[in-house]
Design a protein around this motif. Sequence first.
Motif, PDB file in Angstrom:
ATOM      1  N   CYS A 250       0.938  -1.024  -0.024  1.00 23.87           N
ATOM      2  CA  CYS A 250       0.190  -0.186  -0.059  1.00 23.87           C
ATOM      3  C   CYS A 250       0.992   1.322   0.028  1.00 23.87           C
ATOM      4  O   CYS A 250       2.175   1.564   0.749  1.00 23.87           O
ATOM      5  CB  CYS A 250      -1.255  -0.260   1.713  1.00 23.87           C
ATOM      6  N   SER A 252       1.448   3.249   1.840  1.00 21.15           N
ATOM      7  CA  SER A 252       2.363   2.919   3.165  1.00 21.15           C
ATOM      8  C   SER A 252       3.023   2.496   3.737  1.00 21.15           C
ATOM      9  O   SER A 252       3.354   2.280   4.398  1.00 21.15           O
ATOM     10  CB  SER A 252       1.005   3.172   4.697  1.00 21.15           C
ATOM     11  N   ARG A 254       3.321  -0.898   3.845  1.00 23.02           N
ATOM     12  CA  ARG A 254       3.105  -2.273   3.753  1.00 23.02           C
ATOM     13  C   ARG A 254       1.989  -3.268   2.957  1.00 23.02           C
ATOM     14  O   ARG A 254       1.651  -2.818   2.171  1.00 23.02           O
ATOM     15  CB  ARG A 254       2.276  -1.945   5.373  1.00 23.02           C
ATOM     16  N   HIS A 256      -0.170  -6.088   1.779  1.00 19.65           N
ATOM     17  CA  HIS A 256      -2.395  -6.221   2.469  1.00 19.65           C
ATOM     18  C   HIS A 256      -2.110  -7.327   1.619  1.00 19.65           C
ATOM     19  O   HIS A 256      -1.895  -7.355   1.105  1.00 19.65           O
ATOM     20  CB  HIS A 256      -2.939  -5.132   1.821  1.00 19.65           C
ATOM     21  N   CYS A 310      -4.645   0.278   9.192  1.00 20.90           N
ATOM     22  CA  CYS A 310      -2.795   0.950   8.812  1.00 20.90           C
ATOM     23  C   CYS A 310      -3.100   2.247   8.226  1.00 20.90           C
ATOM     24  O   CYS A 310      -4.903   2.814   7.338  1.00 20.90           O
ATOM     25  CB  CYS A 310      -2.995  -0.213   7.344  1.00 20.90           C
ATOM     26  N   CYS A 312      -2.857   3.557   5.678  1.00 21.82           N
ATOM     27  CA  CYS A 312      -3.134   3.610   3.823  1.00 21.82           C
ATOM     28  C   CYS A 312      -4.889   4.125   3.846  1.00 21.82           C
ATOM     29  O   CYS A 312      -5.210   3.897   3.634  1.00 21.82           O
ATOM     30  CB  CYS A 312      -3.209   2.685   2.703  1.00 21.82           C
TER      31      CYS A 312
HETATM   32 ZN    ZN Z   1      -1.996   0.048   4.604  1.00 17.73          ZN
END
Ligand code: ZN
Length: 438
Positions: A250, A252, A254, A256, A310, A312
């Motif tokens: 994503c 951010s 991370r 997913h 998160c 995002c």
């Molecule tokens: Zn995220």
Amino acid sequence: MTQTATRLPQLGDWDSLDELAELQDAQLPELLTWAGRSPFYRSRFGTAAPPRDRSDLSALPLTSKQDLRNNYPFGMLAVPQRRLATYHESSGTAGTPTPSYYTAEDWVDLAERYARKWVGISDSDVFLVRTPYALMITGHLAHAAARLHGATVVPGDNRSLAMPYSRVVRVLHALGVTLTWSMPTETLLWAAAAKAAGLRPGPDFPALRALFVGGEPLGPARKRRIGEIWQVPVVEEYGSTETGSLAGECPSGRLHLWADRAIFEVYHPDTGRVTADGAGQLVVTPLFREAMPLLRYNLEDDVEISYAGCGCGWTLPTVRVLGRSAFGYQVVGRTVTQARLEDLVFGLPVQHEVLFWRARAEQGRLQVEIEVPAGQRDAACRALTASIRSTWDIPCEVTGTSEGTLVPGHVLTTMPDVVKPRSLFGPGEDWGKALLYY
Ligand SMILES: [Zn+2]
């Protein structure tokens, strides 16, 4: 909750984790019906009432890689064989292969999952696929996803003699490649090959928008360094040949899990328990897979799943892929892992220009070699020695070697002689190449 016209869920179709679970539950009966058509699951279900919902699914034993091997090649096949679009095998170790196969409809799900990249893929992209096409799915996944969005695909199989590094650099530069798909290490080799060709990674490749990477552990320091070198985002992807893409990165940063397209669980080998989240082995039930349904397939990858939110805003669980990051070698009682050591090497300042390294745990010390330009050598070796000592407090010997030691220059610059097969030669010609056409 909104429904799209297609049978496959799309990002934005759900607003909460509850709605996500409803999407999964809605597809489960069809998947379980498909599964019952394969010899493997028909025999596993036995004569009892076939499974119909999530609680039935939870009562089923896990499906293992060994189950796939034992049923090689078509014991898991749940459709008439003429419906198969592709057949693949995992790159795994020697022995019986792990097969996987897909219908054309299965391929829509596969391509869509891979295409979920936050930087987007469009018809103005030129997409270099630099992973294997032979047997594995990885090259075909990226190829199909890029085609799905209208991009121009440049097939650049990293295992093909027709595509040496010099040609990769030429293609990246001359065609204005905007997106690439490869293992992370590849992008460092391209950087070295670009320099060998007199080009600067970054400034001399202005069309490049992002590097899609996967298939190899990538620590934060190396990821950051790759982004610095190429001056574009490095976007990670996680999946396997048996399942296709399972998670994407994503904005951010991370990973997913695509939980609208598969049900994910965590198996704890020490207790035998299976949970929805936490750390353990990743268990996957792809929901839209008709040719070769897999119920609770244990990928045996060490991961950590979390349902915490998160930044995002995606309503999807996150996954940390631990892989073999816990694996290491003992050096005077301390465990040295590749992941930690990689972080230290790529934590060196960028001006040291260290791209390649190797290390060996030896009796009583750690031996490390880094490729580093002569002018940076002393400073780089001193800095790395200090960070290894402060991390593990172990004896170590860090040696700076000249460029070309770990990755020979000819690998980056030569163009192998790939010709067509031939049997008739002229006087004085080398006929040693007869028939063997490379
Ligand atoms: Zn995220």
